[in-house]
Enzyme design. Structure first.
Site, PDB file in Angstrom:
ATOM      1  N   GLU A  32      14.594 -23.880  20.614  1.00 16.00           N
ATOM      2  CA  GLU A  32      14.982 -23.221  21.845  1.00 16.00           C
ATOM      3  C   GLU A  32      15.431 -24.275  22.836  1.00 16.00           C
ATOM      4  O   GLU A  32      14.785 -25.302  23.011  1.00 16.00           O
ATOM      5  CB  GLU A  32      13.789 -22.427  22.404  1.00 16.00           C
ATOM      6  CG  GLU A  32      14.148 -21.656  23.637  1.00 16.00           C
ATOM      7  CD  GLU A  32      13.193 -20.497  23.897  1.00 16.00           C
ATOM      8  OE1 GLU A  32      12.260 -20.293  23.103  1.00 16.00           O
ATOM      9  OE2 GLU A  32      13.407 -19.816  24.912  1.00 16.00           O
ATOM     10  N   THR A  34      17.716 -24.868  26.793  1.00 14.08           N
ATOM     11  CA  THR A  34      17.729 -24.287  28.133  1.00 14.08           C
ATOM     12  C   THR A  34      18.517 -22.989  28.190  1.00 14.08           C
ATOM     13  O   THR A  34      18.183 -22.091  28.929  1.00 14.08           O
ATOM     14  CB  THR A  34      18.332 -25.276  29.146  1.00 14.08           C
ATOM     15  OG1 THR A  34      19.298 -26.069  28.472  1.00 14.08           O
ATOM     16  CG2 THR A  34      17.263 -26.157  29.742  1.00 14.08           C
ATOM     17  N   TYR A  35      19.567 -22.889  27.392  1.00 18.20           N
ATOM     18  CA  TYR A  35      20.376 -21.687  27.511  1.00 18.20           C
ATOM     19  C   TYR A  35      20.557 -20.946  26.188  1.00 18.20           C
ATOM     20  O   TYR A  35      21.347 -20.029  26.088  1.00 18.20           O
ATOM     21  CB  TYR A  35      21.732 -22.013  28.142  1.00 18.20           C
ATOM     22  CG  TYR A  35      22.733 -22.668  27.220  1.00 18.20           C
ATOM     23  CD1 TYR A  35      23.739 -21.902  26.636  1.00 18.20           C
ATOM     24  CD2 TYR A  35      22.675 -24.014  26.919  1.00 18.20           C
ATOM     25  CE1 TYR A  35      24.658 -22.476  25.775  1.00 18.20           C
ATOM     26  CE2 TYR A  35      23.589 -24.596  26.075  1.00 18.20           C
ATOM     27  CZ  TYR A  35      24.570 -23.824  25.505  1.00 18.20           C
ATOM     28  OH  TYR A  35      25.473 -24.397  24.654  1.00 18.20           O
ATOM     29  N   VAL A  37      18.694 -19.762  22.136  1.00 14.48           N
ATOM     30  CA  VAL A  37      17.650 -19.755  21.121  1.00 14.48           C
ATOM     31  C   VAL A  37      18.352 -19.970  19.794  1.00 14.48           C
ATOM     32  O   VAL A  37      19.400 -19.370  19.535  1.00 14.48           O
ATOM     33  CB  VAL A  37      16.902 -18.403  21.089  1.00 14.48           C
ATOM     34  CG1 VAL A  37      15.775 -18.434  20.066  1.00 14.48           C
ATOM     35  CG2 VAL A  37      16.353 -18.081  22.470  1.00 14.48           C
ATOM     36  N   LYS A  53      23.115 -19.935  16.987  1.00 18.58           N
ATOM     37  CA  LYS A  53      22.708 -20.264  18.353  1.00 18.58           C
ATOM     38  C   LYS A  53      23.031 -19.065  19.217  1.00 18.58           C
ATOM     39  O   LYS A  53      24.199 -18.778  19.481  1.00 18.58           O
ATOM     40  CB  LYS A  53      23.457 -21.512  18.816  1.00 18.58           C
ATOM     41  CG  LYS A  53      22.982 -22.061  20.144  1.00 18.58           C
ATOM     42  CD  LYS A  53      23.498 -23.485  20.324  1.00 18.58           C
ATOM     43  CE  LYS A  53      23.135 -24.035  21.690  1.00 18.58           C
ATOM     44  NZ  LYS A  53      23.494 -25.447  21.832  1.00 18.58           N
ATOM     45  N   ASP A 146      26.005 -35.801  27.171  1.00 22.01           N
ATOM     46  CA  ASP A 146      24.570 -35.561  27.040  1.00 22.01           C
ATOM     47  C   ASP A 146      24.035 -36.155  25.744  1.00 22.01           C
ATOM     48  O   ASP A 146      23.304 -35.511  24.994  1.00 22.01           O
ATOM     49  CB  ASP A 146      24.262 -34.056  27.121  1.00 22.01           C
ATOM     50  CG  ASP A 146      22.777 -33.790  27.369  1.00 22.01           C
ATOM     51  OD1 ASP A 146      22.058 -34.734  27.768  1.00 22.01           O
ATOM     52  OD2 ASP A 146      22.331 -32.653  27.164  1.00 22.01           O
TER      53      ASP A 146
HETATM   54  N1  LIG Z   1      22.518 -26.547  13.951  1.00 23.46           N
HETATM   55  C1  LIG Z   1      21.193 -26.525  14.107  1.00 23.46           C
HETATM   56  N2  LIG Z   1      20.388 -26.471  13.051  1.00 23.46           N
HETATM   57  C2  LIG Z   1      19.051 -26.467  13.220  1.00 23.46           C
HETATM   58  N3  LIG Z   1      18.424 -26.514  14.405  1.00 23.46           N
HETATM   59  C3  LIG Z   1      19.175 -26.566  15.513  1.00 23.46           C
HETATM   60  C4  LIG Z   1      20.601 -26.570  15.423  1.00 23.46           C
HETATM   61  N4  LIG Z   1      21.092 -26.631  16.673  1.00 23.46           N
HETATM   62  C5  LIG Z   1      20.028 -26.651  17.481  1.00 23.46           C
HETATM   63  N5  LIG Z   1      18.882 -26.619  16.817  1.00 23.46           N
HETATM   64  C6  LIG Z   1      17.532 -26.633  17.384  1.00 23.46           C
HETATM   65  O1  LIG Z   1      17.497 -25.898  18.593  1.00 23.46           O
HETATM   66  C7  LIG Z   1      17.172 -26.716  19.706  1.00 23.46           C
HETATM   67  C8  LIG Z   1      18.035 -26.369  20.920  1.00 23.46           C
HETATM   68  O2  LIG Z   1      19.408 -26.519  20.619  1.00 23.46           O
HETATM   69  P1  LIG Z   1      20.454 -27.208  21.603  1.00 23.46           P
HETATM   70  O3  LIG Z   1      20.036 -28.593  21.919  1.00 23.46           O
HETATM   71  O4  LIG Z   1      21.799 -27.042  20.999  1.00 23.46           O
HETATM   72  O5  LIG Z   1      20.315 -26.255  22.850  1.00 23.46           O
HETATM   73  P2  LIG Z   1      20.252 -26.608  24.385  1.00 23.46           P
HETATM   74  O6  LIG Z   1      20.008 -25.328  25.093  1.00 23.46           O
HETATM   75  O7  LIG Z   1      21.434 -27.352  24.766  1.00 23.46           O
HETATM   76  O8  LIG Z   1      18.995 -27.525  24.476  1.00 23.46           O
HETATM   77  P3  LIG Z   1      18.682 -28.675  25.533  1.00 23.46           P
HETATM   78  O9  LIG Z   1      19.180 -28.217  26.834  1.00 23.46           O
HETATM   79  O10 LIG Z   1      17.189 -28.796  25.458  1.00 23.46           O
HETATM   80  O11 LIG Z   1      19.367 -29.889  25.013  1.00 23.46           O
HETATM   81  C9  LIG Z   1      17.401 -28.136  19.234  1.00 23.46           C
HETATM   82  O12 LIG Z   1      16.527 -29.036  19.849  1.00 23.46           O
HETATM   83  C10 LIG Z   1      17.128 -28.037  17.730  1.00 23.46           C
HETATM   84  O13 LIG Z   1      15.751 -28.197  17.446  1.00 23.46           O
END
Ligand SMILES: Nc1ncnc2c1ncn2[C@@H]1O[C@H](COP(=O)(O)OP(=O)(O)OP(=O)(O)O)[C@@H](O)[C@H]1O
Ligand SMILES: [Mg+2]
Lengths: 336, 303
Positions: A32, A34-35, A37, A53, A146
């Site tokens: 999960e 910030t924006y 799941v 996602k 980032d």
């Molecule tokens: N392609 C993927 N395969 C497996 N797990 C994933 C994948 N993409 C994301 N995740 C998991 O989901 C989490 C959140 O994804 P992501 O970093 O893309 O979202 P975010 O909302 O931008 O998060 P943050 O703001 O914390 O960086 C990641 O830390 C990872 O554990």
């Protein structure tokens, strides 16, 4: 990108979005942010394991979320072994879903896993893959903005993939202001800390330098407690920028009377990174130049001698994996 | 029977609305980038959809709203619709995903304004340095050419089909060529024909790819030395190179001319023309209304 598998042009689009869901199964939550799941799932037609996602809605009343749009916009343009692949996009009645290749691990997990030992060959291999990925972004005029270990995901075959393009943006519209409030604090370049409105790919190179240090130290290199502390931590480690080493630095918006720390000597750096060779230190110094115009770009970094001296970079498939212990709590959770 | 629009009518109708995109963006003081992206979204949307299925008015606003977000010029949905008549937030939010899907989720659009700026810089390098090539051309002349070419793009490139037919650098050069043929042609000649005999160069191995707009100015010093050393054996090579250079140059000018012609073909659609088509479109979008009307008329005739 290929058109959505369900797409058949004569069918009106509004009727198309529904069935797309059936092309993918959502099985369990794997992360999960910030924006969004993230779920594990399968592409029904091929059986391929994928990640979905799902962009959270309700938090953004203005339609499609900006971060999601950025992610779609830039991932569409990038195809590279070291950049996460966007397989498809579909909508459920209230959500936008990005179908991504499944990447079960990330570099942060490995760095924190004290059971796992890194060799210099492993570090070299991860650095090389990160640099190749970012080189591809930069030559397409895309800034990631980032980079951090948590956003460098690892595929089952060991390939490292740059992910999370929610903050990315295109470079190079002259005169356009950019936001300096980007990049997770510990990986934020000094020009951003000073509030620069114009910057380049050098901000990503800085982040990679800090990640390089973290891979060797196994703890975050510059862990500032807040934005002010970040300046202090950064300059304590790397010296306070002056007009001599960084011309015009004092004209940046948030440049202030700072505590003046001396530049670290070579010997100091040797002590700090005891495992590093002289070439490794050279690369590190080039990546963490305070003045962005002196920092090395992805091309120069990739051509650096560090990558050609022994030991060879580890083959991706032979790179360390998550230790089994780590898996256990996860397995338990799955049973509940 | 519902009379459907002909493709020509549909095109005319869309031209009218394309112009409204510019008005809408100007109203919100949005940067050029947003305007160009919104226009591109709008055109692409109707490559795969029909005005008889989606009325252009709200699609247009949705394209502007989405383009603003995509180009990092965020405007909240509330302040956006407050300024629009008869359009509610829900109309746009409902269409947003449909538009995104019609674009096949491709949001990045390469506009000719960026290569135009690049050419502005390269014109200076090629025509002013080390010393001016044309007695009446200075930085100011080129700055002026750049600004007028930008206006040209706003006027001709945004609404016409050129973005589907030519690359952004070609469109940028067309704008400059049509704005000032003399200066632009001189630039192209110097760039692609290396008009100065002395600077004509030896073909280096692996250096025979097409000269394109991105070719960097070549290092003249080292080439001159090369000419001295290898003169005799390279003379025939030399002629071949000259020949292909001329071909490239001519192809480029032909392409630019074609681009100018197509860009200027669009004639503005009048409000009246558009109203006429709008009427026809109404029943296509609302077939039930036509049936109701027919039934009413039949009922009257019965009596
Ligand atoms: N392609 C993927 N395969 C497996 N797990 C994933 C994948 N993409 C994301 N995740 C998991 O989901 C989490 C959140 O994804 P992501 O970093 O893309 O979202 P975010 O909302 O931008 O998060 P943050 O703001 O914390 O960086 C990641 O830390 C990872 O554990
Ligand atoms: Mg993340």
């Amino acid at each position: 990108m290929s058109t959505p598998v369900v797409a058949s042009p004569p069918v009106p689009l509004k009727k198309r979005s529904g069935p797309a869901t059936h092309n993918y199964s959502k099985e369990r939550k794997v992360g999960e942010g910030t924006y969004a799941v993230v779920y594990l799932g399968h592409q029904v037609t091929t059986g391929r394991e994928i990640a979905i996602k799902e962009i959270k809605t309700g938090i953004f009343k203005d339609g499609l979320d900006m971060s999601a749009l950025r992610e779609v916009k830039y991932l569409q343009e990038l195809r590279h072994p070291n950049v996460i692949e966007l397989v498809d996009v579909f909508s459920t009645p209230h959500n936008l879903n990005l179908v991504l290749e499944l990447l079960p691990c990330d570099l942060e997990v490995l760095i924190k896993d004290k059971e796992v030992v890194f060799t210099m060959g492993d570090i070299k291999s991860w650095m090389l893959m990160t640099l190749r990925g970012i080189h591809h972004c930069h030559r397409n005029f895309i800034l990631h903005r980032d980079l951090k270990p948590n956003n460098l995901l690892i595929a089952p075959d060991g390939q490292l993939k740059i992910a999370d393009f929610g903050l990315a943006r295109a470079l190079g519209n002259p005169n356009e202001d950019l936001s300096s409030n980007v990049v997770t604090r510990w990986y934020r370049a000094p020009e951003l800390l000073f509030g620069a409105k114009h910057y380049t790919g050098a901000i990503d190179m800085w982040s990679i330098g800090i990640i390089f240090a973290e891979l060797m130290l196994r703890v975050p290199y510059l862990p500032g407690k807040d934005d002010v502390d970040q300046l202090d931590v950064t300059f304590k480690a790397l010296g306070t920028p002056t007009e001599q080493i960084w011309p015009n630095v004092s004209s940046l918006p948030m440049y202030n009377a700072l505590t003046v720390y001396a530049q670290p000597s070579r010997q100091e750096l040797r002590n700090r990174f005891s495992a590093a060779t002289e070439k490794a230190l050279d690369l590190m110094i080039m990546l963490t130049q305070l003045d962005p115009s002196r920092r090395c770009d992805s091309t120069r970094a990739l051509l650096h001698d560090f990558f050609t001296e022994l030991p060879r970079p580890t083959e991706p498939r032979d790179l360390p994996k998550k230790s089994i212990k780590k898996e256990e709590p996860d397995a338990k959770r799955r049973k509940i | 029977m519902i009379s459907l629009l002909t493709p020509e009518e549909e095109a005319t109708y869309l031209d009218f609305y394309s112009n409204n995109i510019i008005k809408t963006c100007n109203f919100f003081k949005m940067p050029t980038q947003v305007k160009l992206t919104a226009a591109s979204f709008f055109k692409k949307f109707y490559l795969v959809n029909s005005v008889m299925e989606y009325h252009p008015k709200n699609i247009l606003y949705t394209c502007v709203f989405l383009a603003a977000k995509s180009e990092n010029y965020f405007i909240s949905i509330d302040s956006f619709v407050r300024a629009l008549q008869g359009t509610e937030a829900a109309h746009i939010l409902d269409l947003e995903f449909i538009v995104l899907q019609s674009l096949k989720f491709t949001l990045l659009v390469h506009h000719p304004v960026r290569p135009l700026y690049g050419f502005f810089l390269d014109f200076q390098a090629v025509l002013l340095h080390p010393e001016p090539v044309m007695y009446d051309v200075s930085v100011d002349t080129l700055g002026n050419l750049y600004n007028r070419a930008k206006d040209w793009l706003n006027e001709h490139a945004v609404t016409s089909d050129v973005t589907f037919l030519f690359t952004p650098p070609q469109i940028a050069l067309a704008a400059m060529y049509d704005t000032d043929k003399r200066i632009t042609d001189r630039y192209l000649k110097r760039k692609f024909l290396k008009e100065d005999k002395e600077k004509l160069n030896v073909i280096k191995e692996g250096d025979e790819e097409q000269p394109d707009q991105n070719t960097e100015p070549q290092n003249e010093e080292s080439e001159k030395q090369g000419v001295v050393k290898e003169e005799s054996e390279t003379n025939s090579h030399h002629n071949i190179k000259l020949h292909t250079q001329r071909e490239h140059y001519e192809t480029l000018v032909r392409t630019i001319r074609k681009c100018i012609k197509i860009a200027k073909e669009v004639k503005p659609t009048t409000r009246e023309e558009s109203k006429e088509i709008d009427k026809k479109c109404f029943f296509a979008l609302n077939p039930k209304k036509l049936i109701d009307k027919r039934i009413k008329r039949l009922a009257l005739e019965e009596k």
